[in-house]
Design a protein around this motif. Sequence first.
Motif, PDB file in Angstrom:
ATOM      1  N   ARG A  77      -3.254   1.389  -8.999  1.00 42.85           N
ATOM      2  CA  ARG A  77      -3.890   1.555  -9.011  1.00 42.85           C
ATOM      3  C   ARG A  77      -5.915   1.422  -8.454  1.00 42.85           C
ATOM      4  O   ARG A  77      -5.298   0.054  -9.196  1.00 42.85           O
ATOM      5  N   ILE A  78      -6.012   2.202  -6.802  1.00 45.57           N
ATOM      6  CA  ILE A  78      -7.510   1.147  -6.691  1.00 45.57           C
ATOM      7  C   ILE A  78      -8.583   2.111  -7.354  1.00 45.57           C
ATOM      8  O   ILE A  78      -8.349   3.101  -7.048  1.00 45.57           O
ATOM      9  N   THR A 104      -1.499   7.310  -2.007  1.00 48.98           N
ATOM     10  CA  THR A 104      -2.602   7.092  -2.901  1.00 48.98           C
ATOM     11  C   THR A 104      -3.808   6.538  -2.546  1.00 48.98           C
ATOM     12  O   THR A 104      -4.221   6.743  -2.388  1.00 48.98           O
ATOM     13  N   ASN A 105      -3.328   4.943  -2.772  1.00 50.43           N
ATOM     14  CA  ASN A 105      -3.794   3.657  -2.694  1.00 50.43           C
ATOM     15  C   ASN A 105      -4.611   3.329  -0.778  1.00 50.43           C
ATOM     16  O   ASN A 105      -5.672   3.174  -0.757  1.00 50.43           O
ATOM     17  N   THR A 155      -7.223   5.963  -1.098  1.00 50.03           N
ATOM     18  CA  THR A 155      -8.497   5.763  -1.530  1.00 50.03           C
ATOM     19  C   THR A 155      -9.494   5.092  -1.064  1.00 50.03           C
ATOM     20  O   THR A 155     -10.397   4.778  -1.546  1.00 50.03           O
ATOM     21  N   MET A 161      -8.429  -3.332  -9.766  1.00 46.80           N
ATOM     22  CA  MET A 161      -7.197  -2.107  -9.509  1.00 46.80           C
ATOM     23  C   MET A 161      -6.568  -2.012 -10.951  1.00 46.80           C
ATOM     24  O   MET A 161      -7.106  -3.413 -11.034  1.00 46.80           O
ATOM     25  N   LEU A 176       0.336  -1.136  -0.004  1.00 49.64           N
ATOM     26  CA  LEU A 176      -0.353  -0.150  -0.062  1.00 49.64           C
ATOM     27  C   LEU A 176       1.217   1.337  -0.039  1.00 49.64           C
ATOM     28  O   LEU A 176       1.844   1.295   1.181  1.00 49.64           O
TER      29      LEU A 176
END
Length: 118
Positions: A104-105, A64-65, A68, A87, A61
């Motif tokens: 990214r998620i 940013t993720n 989110t 993802m 992790l």
Amino acid sequence: MASEMRKSNWLASEDLLDRGGTITAVILQCEKHTNVEFEQGRKEKVVYTLKFAKAVKELVLNATNRKTLAELFGRDVSAWKGQKIQMYVDPAVRLMGKTVNGIRIREAPDKKEGTDAP
């Protein structure tokens, strides 16, 4: 697949690209790892990861993720368990001064059970 040549416990954009660039996964739990050594000798004292149902590799992790996930499911990490996410590969991630492919998620488009995580 090219990603099979890379020996790592951590999920990378290369793994997603070999599966079309996007995967869905159900979060099993968030884990804390200490004294982790990554490829090319980079070391981190503490790393948090997501472990997925029906998957071998974990997602490290980044900020940013993590943000989110907190926006999607709340700040209580225990509430992330059982949540389905998608993802995808973002080709415009900045890492150590370079633009690279990154994971990214986002919220999964459907909430039905199932996963295609590696």
